[in-house]
Design a protein around this motif. Structure first.
Motif, PDB file in Angstrom:
ATOM      1  N   LEU A 103      87.339  61.679  46.967  1.00  0.00           N
ATOM      2  CA  LEU A 103      86.431  60.651  46.657  1.00  0.00           C
ATOM      3  C   LEU A 103      85.689  60.653  47.466  1.00  0.00           C
ATOM      4  N   LEU A 143      85.128  57.376  38.062  1.00  0.00           N
ATOM      5  CA  LEU A 143      86.878  58.110  38.524  1.00  0.00           C
ATOM      6  C   LEU A 143      87.604  56.960  38.672  1.00  0.00           C
ATOM      7  N   GLU A 144      87.122  55.893  39.466  1.00  0.00           N
ATOM      8  CA  GLU A 144      87.500  55.186  40.348  1.00  0.00           C
ATOM      9  C   GLU A 144      87.912  53.898  39.271  1.00  0.00           C
ATOM     10  N   SER A 154      88.623  65.155  40.150  1.00  0.00           N
ATOM     11  CA  SER A 154      88.386  65.424  41.085  1.00  0.00           C
ATOM     12  C   SER A 154      87.759  66.436  41.366  1.00  0.00           C
ATOM     13  N   LEU A 199      82.871  63.637  47.775  1.00  0.00           N
ATOM     14  CA  LEU A 199      82.357  63.438  46.576  1.00  0.00           C
ATOM     15  C   LEU A 199      80.554  62.470  46.870  1.00  0.00           C
ATOM     16  N   LYS A 200      82.437  60.826  47.793  1.00  0.00           N
ATOM     17  CA  LYS A 200      80.943  60.638  47.451  1.00  0.00           C
ATOM     18  C   LYS A 200      79.736  60.402  48.903  1.00  0.00           C
ATOM     19  N   THR A 236      81.525  58.430  41.747  1.00  0.00           N
ATOM     20  CA  THR A 236      82.661  58.345  41.492  1.00  0.00           C
ATOM     21  C   THR A 236      83.149  57.563  40.536  1.00  0.00           C
ATOM     22  N   LEU A 257      85.002  68.107  39.798  1.00  0.00           N
ATOM     23  CA  LEU A 257      83.476  67.190  40.754  1.00  0.00           C
ATOM     24  C   LEU A 257      83.256  68.174  41.986  1.00  0.00           C
TER      25      LEU A 257
END
Length: 150
Positions: free
Chosen positions: A134, A147-148, A17, A137-138, A144, A20
């Protein structure tokens, strides 16, 4: 050592993350008006809180979010305070501090899990900042989903 693999996975997700976030376009804007600079300040402020809290875990105490949040119960005010305290930072300075603080947090996480491990659920909660990443980032329009996944 029931939770150790989960924690190690969370450290890995925090590293991903982080990348990202750093790869976000410099002109990215969140719905709340924050740019990448403001988000960097927000993230490094919370990273710093977690690094500071780590001494409690090194002393064998359990983790409790309420100990971090109780001091300033209005999260919006805490976030505003973090931004106000760092209003003079340039974009480059904010990114540099984020990068350094995030590296310190990841090193702290590794130290805590390797040298101060506690086999209880509340301990795992200390390693949740990747979820905070996250969330933002969303908001920034990043997919994402990978990554989840577990």
């Amino acid at each position: 050592m029931e939770y150790k693999d989960k924690i190690l996975s969370r450290i890995d997700k925090l590293e991903k993350s982080t990348k990202l976030f750093l790869d976000l376009p410099n002109d990215n804007k969140l719905p709340n008006g924050w740019g990448k600079r403001e988000l960097a300040i927000h993230l490094f402020s919370w990273d710093g809180e977690m690094v500071e809290y780590s001494d409690n875990l090194r002393r064998g105490n359990t983790f409790d979010w309420n100990e971090i949040l109780a001091e300033d119960s209005d999260i919006n005010e805490v976030n505003k305070k973090h931004l106000d305290e760092n209003e003079d930072l340039t974009f480059a300075e904010a990114i540099e501090i984020f990068t350094n603080t995030r590296q310190e947090l990841i090193a702290t996480y590794v130290d805590i899990v390797n040298n101060h491990y506690q086999d209880e659920k509340s301990f795992v909660d200390y390693f949740t900042l990747w979820m905070h990443d996250l969330h933002h980032l969303k908001q920034a329009g990043i997919d994402t989903k990978k990554l989840e996944e577990k």
